[in-house]
Design a protein around this motif. Structure first.
Motif, mmCIF file in Angstrom:
data_model
loop_
_atom_site.group_PDB
_atom_site.id
_atom_site.type_symbol
_atom_site.label_atom_id
_atom_site.label_comp_id
_atom_site.label_asym_id
_atom_site.label_seq_id
_atom_site.Cartn_x
_atom_site.Cartn_y
_atom_site.Cartn_z
ATOM 1 N N VAL A 269 -3.070 21.762 -5.309
ATOM 2 C CA VAL A 269 -2.489 21.555 -3.974
ATOM 3 C C VAL A 269 -1.548 22.712 -3.610
ATOM 4 C CG1 VAL A 269 -0.953 20.082 -2.597
ATOM 5 C CG2 VAL A 269 -2.761 19.044 -3.985
ATOM 6 N N LYS B 220 1.954 3.104 9.885
ATOM 7 C CA LYS B 220 0.728 2.379 9.511
ATOM 8 C C LYS B 220 0.988 1.417 8.359
ATOM 9 C CE LYS B 220 -2.416 4.690 12.076
ATOM 10 N NZ LYS B 220 -3.312 4.039 13.047
ATOM 11 N N LYS C 138 -1.500 18.884 -8.752
ATOM 12 C CA LYS C 138 -0.428 19.542 -7.974
ATOM 13 C C LYS C 138 -0.558 21.058 -7.993
ATOM 14 C CE LYS C 138 0.727 15.503 -6.954
ATOM 15 N NZ LYS C 138 -0.069 14.981 -5.805
ATOM 16 N N ASN D 110 -3.761 23.134 4.328
ATOM 17 C CA ASN D 110 -2.879 21.990 4.119
ATOM 18 C C ASN D 110 -3.657 20.909 3.371
ATOM 19 O OD1 ASN D 110 -0.729 20.259 4.146
ATOM 20 N ND2 ASN D 110 -0.481 20.237 6.366
ATOM 21 N N ALA D 111 -3.190 20.600 2.166
ATOM 22 C CA ALA D 111 -3.922 19.697 1.276
ATOM 23 C C ALA D 111 -3.037 18.532 0.870
ATOM 24 C CB ALA D 111 -4.371 20.458 0.029
ATOM 25 N N VAL D 112 -3.679 17.450 0.453
ATOM 26 C CA VAL D 112 -2.944 16.296 -0.083
ATOM 27 C C VAL D 112 -3.628 15.843 -1.374
ATOM 28 C CG1 VAL D 112 -4.210 14.639 1.388
ATOM 29 C CG2 VAL D 112 -1.986 14.003 0.411
ATOM 30 N N GLY D 113 -2.861 15.786 -2.442
ATOM 31 C CA GLY D 113 -3.392 15.370 -3.731
ATOM 32 C C GLY D 113 -3.277 13.868 -3.904
ATOM 33 N N GLN E 232 -2.051 25.323 -0.524
ATOM 34 C CA GLN E 232 -1.002 25.561 0.488
ATOM 35 C C GLN E 232 -0.743 27.060 0.620
ATOM 36 O OE1 GLN E 232 0.053 23.385 2.522
ATOM 37 N NE2 GLN E 232 -0.002 21.369 1.571
ATOM 38 N N TRP F 82 3.944 13.478 8.571
ATOM 39 C CA TRP F 82 3.024 12.606 7.843
ATOM 40 C C TRP F 82 3.742 11.388 7.258
ATOM 41 C CZ3 TRP F 82 -1.961 11.844 7.988
ATOM 42 C CH2 TRP F 82 -2.796 12.855 8.483
ATOM 43 N N ASP G 17 -3.513 5.873 -4.847
ATOM 44 C CA ASP G 17 -2.811 6.258 -3.623
ATOM 45 C C ASP G 17 -3.601 5.779 -2.414
ATOM 46 O OD1 ASP G 17 -0.590 7.859 -4.792
ATOM 47 O OD2 ASP G 17 -2.263 9.014 -5.602
ATOM 48 N N LEU G 18 -2.937 5.061 -1.535
ATOM 49 C CA LEU G 18 -3.556 4.497 -0.329
ATOM 50 C C LEU G 18 -4.717 3.566 -0.688
ATOM 51 C CD1 LEU G 18 -3.422 7.871 1.578
ATOM 52 C CD2 LEU G 18 -2.028 5.880 2.137
ATOM 53 N N ALA H 101 4.611 19.455 -2.215
ATOM 54 C CA ALA H 101 3.473 20.317 -1.879
ATOM 55 C C ALA H 101 2.422 19.572 -1.061
ATOM 56 C CB ALA H 101 2.829 20.866 -3.155
ATOM 57 N N ASP H 102 2.289 18.269 -1.313
ATOM 58 C CA ASP H 102 1.272 17.480 -0.619
ATOM 59 C C ASP H 102 1.621 17.394 0.858
ATOM 60 O OD1 ASP H 102 -0.382 16.611 -2.927
ATOM 61 O OD2 ASP H 102 1.528 15.764 -3.580
ATOM 62 N N LEU H 103 0.681 17.766 1.710
ATOM 63 C CA LEU H 103 0.871 17.769 3.165
ATOM 64 C C LEU H 103 2.030 18.688 3.570
ATOM 65 C CD1 LEU H 103 0.389 13.937 3.453
ATOM 66 C CD2 LEU H 103 -1.220 15.619 4.343
ATOM 67 N N ASN H 104 2.419 19.573 2.655
ATOM 68 C CA ASN H 104 3.544 20.496 2.886
ATOM 69 C C ASN H 104 4.796 19.742 3.350
ATOM 70 O OD1 ASN H 104 4.863 22.979 3.055
ATOM 71 N ND2 ASN H 104 4.257 23.294 5.188
ATOM 72 N N THR I 80 3.844 9.055 10.040
ATOM 73 C CA THR I 80 2.501 8.475 10.246
ATOM 74 C C THR I 80 2.248 7.361 9.229
ATOM 75 O OG1 THR I 80 1.677 10.584 11.073
ATOM 76 C CG2 THR I 80 0.016 9.014 10.286
ATOM 77 N N PHE I 81 2.554 7.624 7.972
ATOM 78 C CA PHE I 81 2.342 6.595 6.943
ATOM 79 C C PHE I 81 3.181 5.352 7.264
ATOM 80 C CE2 PHE I 81 1.401 10.327 3.955
ATOM 81 C CZ PHE I 81 0.044 10.109 3.959
ATOM 82 N N TRP J 66 -8.386 6.504 5.127
ATOM 83 C CA TRP J 66 -7.344 7.536 5.116
ATOM 84 C C TRP J 66 -7.915 8.924 4.877
ATOM 85 C CZ3 TRP J 66 -2.685 7.868 7.056
ATOM 86 C CH2 TRP J 66 -1.987 6.676 7.331
ATOM 87 N N ILE K 211 2.341 2.026 5.408
ATOM 88 C CA ILE K 211 2.212 2.633 4.065
ATOM 89 C C ILE K 211 3.605 3.023 3.556
ATOM 90 C CG2 ILE K 211 1.210 4.558 2.761
ATOM 91 C CD1 ILE K 211 -0.944 2.744 3.957
ATOM 92 N N ASN L 251 0.851 -1.184 0.000
ATOM 93 C CA ASN L 251 0.000 0.000 0.000
ATOM 94 C C ASN L 251 0.892 1.242 0.000
ATOM 95 O OD1 ASN L 251 -2.161 1.713 0.045
ATOM 96 N ND2 ASN L 251 -3.082 0.889 1.911
ATOM 97 N N ALA L 252 0.795 2.019 -1.064
ATOM 98 C CA ALA L 252 1.694 3.154 -1.273
ATOM 99 C C ALA L 252 0.903 4.435 -1.441
ATOM 100 C CB ALA L 252 2.550 2.910 -2.521
ATOM 101 N N VAL L 253 1.574 5.552 -1.172
ATOM 102 C CA VAL L 253 0.969 6.863 -1.416
ATOM 103 C C VAL L 253 1.982 7.729 -2.155
ATOM 104 C CG1 VAL L 253 1.606 7.740 0.907
ATOM 105 C CG2 VAL L 253 -0.225 8.857 -0.378
ATOM 106 N N GLY L 254 1.563 8.264 -3.284
ATOM 107 C CA GLY L 254 2.438 9.116 -4.091
ATOM 108 C C GLY L 254 2.285 10.566 -3.694
ATOM 109 N N LEU L 255 3.409 11.231 -3.468
ATOM 110 C CA LEU L 255 3.372 12.600 -2.941
ATOM 111 C C LEU L 255 4.411 13.470 -3.628
ATOM 112 C CD1 LEU L 255 3.377 11.509 0.805
ATOM 113 C CD2 LEU L 255 1.384 12.426 -0.395
ATOM 114 N N SER L 256 4.074 14.740 -3.804
ATOM 115 C CA SER L 256 5.072 15.758 -4.122
ATOM 116 C C SER L 256 5.372 16.502 -2.825
ATOM 117 C CB SER L 256 4.513 16.727 -5.168
ATOM 118 O OG SER L 256 3.564 17.585 -4.562
#
Lengths: 254, 254
Positions: free
Chosen positions: B85, A138, B82, B94-97, B89, A131, B102-103, A101-104, A134-135, B131, A140, A94-99
């Motif tokens: 997001v 759990k 993005k 605070n946002a998550v794309g 910000q 975050w 994802d998840l 900017a996501d969740l700062n 946190t992932f 999530w 992730i 179980n993966a989450v893709g982030l830049s």
């Protein structure tokens, strides 16, 4: 503290679906918590070419102008990142893709236009690892694209090795962190010969004698920076060896 | 139960940076927890055209072939997501794309190729809202791209209204959920006149008399589906009115 591997995959591996599959299958065999950071390979420049965006090169380095930033945001943040996440899901991770900017997660500042204006390139200001932790706690697996943001609404292009090193450093207060920089080569090479151990003295010698050149220079410097910032182990290795205990060029801090 | 707004932004608003800014500034003024779902506007088809990918149209509908899926993954999952997001910000949210991969938030099945093979189009199987709830409870705003995955490593193209409706329905056991479908029009129109309330009987009448046509038909059906699945309030409204208490066409279940 529990172990954590921050693994960067880059170079030509990203361009080759079969190599990426080989890498990701080895990657998922790693039992420890892990973070994956990916580069963009040559997909972004190929896409720019197809879109008729002329490369803007100064001093041998490509400038991230506004059009190029859009391509990079699409290719790194969308195409490459989501393909990896979908593949990991299919392999039971179980993966989450982030830049950034996501969740700062990673804020950055646009690089000073003097002496050379590289455009929308960001130097990392701060990693907010809460975050990511946190992932990981759990189960992730975070998958990070080499994109940051400036807090004023702009995405920024940031080197993937730097992202990996910064994230590994920020997580080192909560985890015993290992940073692996994986690519298509065996490690740092002197001609045909693998350099199995690297310290500052050897690095400067290899750099000054022209053995280590070009893109390998910032990669090695990023590795030493990580060691200095609390990362326990740093190495540069082949993508097929990602799950092996010892491999490639291992960094030694002295 | 606490209130939650699931807000979909689509149509031509996505194509227009200034309209998107207007929308996002109104969006952030909403105090309640909120989820944003975005479409792709015409950016993806414009990008396909620039890349020389010929539209593959059957029965008036565009087929998501492999090349088109790559463009959609880039544009929806990277560029549009993005940008939103990073803008949120900058506005202090605070946002998550996220995509459906994802998840593993939204798994889907590729639509049956009979009678018409629409290609890499996914019908939602399951929303895993855990999530999303975790993010909302920590003050994070999820921003969902209209992309799902099939669990076998493939991304799928899924209608953004359907994503919004499915997510709102799945969250209705934990929240008092309102679904807002926002676009550039005032609501469902009969010529120049806004239809302020819509029930099934009126909908069927408007559809059968040709007042409601084309893309508005699935949009309205998705709205009724959400009401049936436990969403408390559903409406279709103008993007500038996103923060207003009552606006546009309100759905009534009878």
């Amino acid at each position: 503290m529990s172990a954590l591997k921050v693994i960067k995959i880059g170079g030509k591996v990203i361009d080759d679906n079969q190599k990426m599959d080989t890498f990701l299958e080895a990657f998922v065999s790693i039992r420890e918590p892990k973070v994956l950071v990916h580069g963009g390979g040559s997909i972004a420049s190929g896409m720019s070419e197809r879109l008729g965006i002329k490369p803007n090169v100064v001093a041998g380095r490509r400038i991230t102008d506004t059009e190029t930033l859009e391509v990079i945001t699409m290719v790194y943040g969308g195409l490459v990142n989501k393909k990896i996440v979908a593949k990991l899901q299919s392999l039971g991770v179980n993966a989450v893709g982030l830049s950034g900017a996501d969740l700062n997660i990673i804020s950055a500042t646009k690089r000073d236009p003097e002496p050379v204006d590289f455009g929308w390139v960001g130097d990392v200001d701060q990693v907010n690892p809460e975050w990511v932790t946190t992932f990981l706690n759990k189960g992730i697996t975070p998958v990070l694209a080499p994109l940051t943001h400036n807090g004023s609404g702009n995405m920024l292009n940031t080197n993937a090795d730097t992202i990996a090193s910064s994230v590994a450093s920020a997580l080192s207060s909560d985890f015993e962190t290992e940073l692996m920089l994986c690519f298509e080569q065996t490690g740092v090479m002197n001609g045909e010969k693998l350099i199995t151990e690297m310290n500052q003295l050897l690095y400067r010698h290899l750099r000054d004698t022209g053995v280590v050149t070009d893109g390998m220079i910032p990669k090695i410097e990023v590795g030493f920076q990580a060691l200095k910032n609390g990362v326990r182990k740093v190495n540069i290795r082949n993508f097929e060896d990602v799950a092996k205990p010892d491999s490639g060029t291992v960094f030694i801090s002295n």
